[in-house]
Write a protein that holds these residues in place. Structure first.
Motif, PDB file in Angstrom:
ATOM      1  N   ALA A 176       0.830  -1.203   0.000  1.00  8.60           N
ATOM      2  CA  ALA A 176       0.000   0.000   0.000  1.00  8.60           C
ATOM      3  C   ALA A 176       0.866   1.256   0.000  1.00  8.60           C
ATOM      4  O   ALA A 176       0.576   2.229  -0.707  1.00  8.60           O
ATOM      5  CB  ALA A 176      -0.929   0.005   1.213  1.00  8.60           C
ATOM      6  N   MET A 177       1.954   1.244   0.778  1.00  7.91           N
ATOM      7  CA  MET A 177       2.851   2.387   0.817  1.00  7.91           C
ATOM      8  C   MET A 177       3.643   2.498  -0.481  1.00  7.91           C
ATOM      9  O   MET A 177       3.991   3.598  -0.923  1.00  7.91           O
ATOM     10  CB  MET A 177       3.800   2.263   2.014  1.00  7.91           C
ATOM     11  CG  MET A 177       3.117   2.289   3.374  1.00  7.91           C
ATOM     12  SD  MET A 177       2.170   3.799   3.681  1.00  7.91           S
ATOM     13  CE  MET A 177       0.484   3.197   3.515  1.00  7.91           C
ATOM     14  N   GLN A 178       3.941   1.352  -1.093  1.00  9.30           N
ATOM     15  CA  GLN A 178       4.616   1.364  -2.388  1.00  9.30           C
ATOM     16  C   GLN A 178       3.731   2.037  -3.433  1.00  9.30           C
ATOM     17  O   GLN A 178       4.195   2.864  -4.226  1.00  9.30           O
ATOM     18  CB  GLN A 178       4.949  -0.062  -2.818  1.00  9.30           C
ATOM     19  CG  GLN A 178       6.018  -0.742  -1.977  1.00  9.30           C
ATOM     20  CD  GLN A 178       6.181  -2.211  -2.324  1.00  9.30           C
ATOM     21  OE1 GLN A 178       5.495  -2.746  -3.188  1.00  9.30           O
ATOM     22  NE2 GLN A 178       7.095  -2.884  -1.616  1.00  9.30           N
ATOM     23  N   LEU A 179       2.446   1.709  -3.428  1.00  7.87           N
ATOM     24  CA  LEU A 179       1.516   2.294  -4.381  1.00  7.87           C
ATOM     25  C   LEU A 179       1.345   3.790  -4.123  1.00  7.87           C
ATOM     26  O   LEU A 179       1.229   4.588  -5.066  1.00  7.87           O
ATOM     27  CB  LEU A 179       0.166   1.586  -4.305  1.00  7.87           C
ATOM     28  CG  LEU A 179      -0.896   2.017  -5.325  1.00  7.87           C
ATOM     29  CD1 LEU A 179      -0.356   1.915  -6.749  1.00  7.87           C
ATOM     30  CD2 LEU A 179      -2.147   1.159  -5.174  1.00  7.87           C
ATOM     31  N   LYS A 193      -1.824  -2.753 -11.696  1.00  3.46           N
ATOM     32  CA  LYS A 193      -3.004  -3.548 -11.377  1.00  3.46           C
ATOM     33  C   LYS A 193      -2.733  -4.541 -10.252  1.00  3.46           C
ATOM     34  O   LYS A 193      -3.516  -4.669  -9.295  1.00  3.46           O
ATOM     35  CB  LYS A 193      -3.484  -4.291 -12.628  1.00  3.46           C
ATOM     36  CG  LYS A 193      -4.765  -5.093 -12.438  1.00  3.46           C
ATOM     37  CD  LYS A 193      -5.204  -5.741 -13.744  1.00  3.46           C
ATOM     38  CE  LYS A 193      -6.493  -6.539 -13.559  1.00  3.46           C
ATOM     39  NZ  LYS A 193      -6.930  -7.173 -14.836  1.00  3.46           N
ATOM     40  N   GLU A 194      -1.629  -5.255 -10.344  1.00  2.00           N
ATOM     41  CA  GLU A 194      -1.295  -6.248  -9.324  1.00  2.00           C
ATOM     42  C   GLU A 194      -0.938  -5.588  -7.999  1.00  2.00           C
ATOM     43  O   GLU A 194      -1.273  -6.093  -6.922  1.00  2.00           O
ATOM     44  CB  GLU A 194      -0.119  -7.099  -9.814  1.00  2.00           C
ATOM     45  CG  GLU A 194       0.167  -8.332  -8.957  1.00  2.00           C
ATOM     46  CD  GLU A 194      -0.940  -9.367  -9.015  1.00  2.00           C
ATOM     47  OE1 GLU A 194      -1.052 -10.166  -8.070  1.00  2.00           O
ATOM     48  OE2 GLU A 194      -1.696  -9.376 -10.011  1.00  2.00           O
ATOM     49  N   LEU A 195      -0.275  -4.441  -8.071  1.00  2.00           N
ATOM     50  CA  LEU A 195       0.105  -3.731  -6.854  1.00  2.00           C
ATOM     51  C   LEU A 195      -1.127  -3.202  -6.125  1.00  2.00           C
ATOM     52  O   LEU A 195      -1.150  -3.177  -4.889  1.00  2.00           O
ATOM     53  CB  LEU A 195       1.059  -2.587  -7.187  1.00  2.00           C
ATOM     54  CG  LEU A 195       1.762  -1.912  -6.001  1.00  2.00           C
ATOM     55  CD1 LEU A 195       2.573  -2.931  -5.203  1.00  2.00           C
ATOM     56  CD2 LEU A 195       2.667  -0.791  -6.478  1.00  2.00           C
ATOM     57  N   VAL A 196      -2.141  -2.779  -6.868  1.00  2.00           N
ATOM     58  CA  VAL A 196      -3.401  -2.331  -6.250  1.00  2.00           C
ATOM     59  C   VAL A 196      -4.047  -3.490  -5.486  1.00  2.00           C
ATOM     60  O   VAL A 196      -4.499  -3.330  -4.345  1.00  2.00           O
ATOM     61  CB  VAL A 196      -4.378  -1.782  -7.315  1.00  2.00           C
ATOM     62  CG1 VAL A 196      -5.757  -1.536  -6.700  1.00  2.00           C
ATOM     63  CG2 VAL A 196      -3.837  -0.496  -7.911  1.00  2.00           C
ATOM     64  N   LYS A 197      -4.066  -4.655  -6.118  1.00  2.00           N
ATOM     65  CA  LYS A 197      -4.644  -5.842  -5.492  1.00  2.00           C
ATOM     66  C   LYS A 197      -3.874  -6.211  -4.221  1.00  2.00           C
ATOM     67  O   LYS A 197      -4.466  -6.465  -3.163  1.00  2.00           O
ATOM     68  CB  LYS A 197      -4.626  -7.013  -6.469  1.00  2.00           C
ATOM     69  CG  LYS A 197      -5.164  -8.315  -5.902  1.00  2.00           C
ATOM     70  CD  LYS A 197      -5.075  -9.444  -6.925  1.00  2.00           C
ATOM     71  CE  LYS A 197      -5.544 -10.766  -6.329  1.00  2.00           C
ATOM     72  NZ  LYS A 197      -5.434 -11.872  -7.318  1.00  2.00           N
ATOM     73  N   ASN A 198      -2.549  -6.230  -4.312  1.00  2.00           N
ATOM     74  CA  ASN A 198      -1.720  -6.566  -3.153  1.00  2.00           C
ATOM     75  C   ASN A 198      -1.808  -5.492  -2.077  1.00  2.00           C
ATOM     76  O   ASN A 198      -1.734  -5.790  -0.883  1.00  2.00           O
ATOM     77  CB  ASN A 198      -0.269  -6.752  -3.585  1.00  2.00           C
ATOM     78  CG  ASN A 198      -0.074  -7.963  -4.479  1.00  2.00           C
ATOM     79  OD1 ASN A 198      -0.879  -8.890  -4.469  1.00  2.00           O
ATOM     80  ND2 ASN A 198       0.985  -7.967  -5.279  1.00  2.00           N
TER      81      ASN A 198
END
Length: 205
Positions: free
Chosen positions: A62-65, A103-108
């Motif tokens: 979440a912080m990465q995003l 997309k994958e980072l949002v999910k994670n």
């Protein structure tokens, strides 16, 4: 594939390198207007996922995003407004590139936020329970009117105020945690709303 120095800095999320080039170059406007062979402008390139080693420097998806969104928004401020709707050879706008790349980072990130909220919920609920029990069971003898004998003493008043604040803060944190579970988890939410809610919960512990 040939890229200029500014494009490479944007793609690799090298903030210091980007700022250095941007500050010293007399051709910064031309560099910002440049495109690669696929028609990607610098905002398209900013929408690409950061290299893994850069992401790993930040704890939690979440912080990465949040960091990725911040970088995209900062580059967006520097380019001409029409760049936001500019399409590459695949017909994709910068926003589309960002969404596909992340997309994958949002999910994670959603999973990470819910896991962090779940971990906080138990601690916050325990604090709220203890605060409630403490305020309901005053350790004191009582007078004929059913009031504690030292209800007017400063220590008692301080205890009552601090305990009430603790319970109220815990209840607010619980509400925040449940709002995390019910959030829509759109990309934009990771920039401010979701991190702010989680930080508030942690401050209540």
């Amino acid at each position: 594939m040939n890229y200029n120095a500014l494009q490479l800095a944007v793609m690799n999320h090298q903030e210091k390198v980007f700022n250095f080039i941007f500050e010293i170059s007399s051709l910064k406007n031309l560099l910002l207007m440049s495109k690669d062979i696929y028609g990607n402008n610098v905002l398209h390139l900013a929408g690409k996922l950061a290299p893994e080693y850069k992401l790993n420097l930040i704890l939690g998806e979440a912080m990465q995003l949040k960091h990725e969104l911040h970088w995209f928004k900062e580059i967006e401020k520097l380019v001409h407004p029409h760049f936001k709707e500019d399409k590459n050879v695949e017909g994709k706008t910068p926003a589309t590139v960002f969404s596909e790349e992340h997309k994958e980072l949002v999910k994670n990130g959603e999973e990470w936020m819910k896991s962090a909220a779940t971990s906080s919920l138990g601690a916050v609920a325990l604090i709220a329970t203890i605060a409630f029990v403490a305020i309901m069971t005053i350790p004191s003898n009582y007078n004929d009117e059913g009031r504690p004998n030292f209800n007017k003493q400063t220590t008692f008043l301080k205890f009552g105020v601090s305990d009430t604040i603790s319970m109220f803060s815990s209840l607010v944190a619980i509400i925040m945690i449940f709002s995390i579970f019910t959030s829509r988890y759109a990309e934009e939410d990771f920039l401010q709303a979701l991190p702010r809610k989680l930080i508030h919960c942690h401050h209540s512990l």
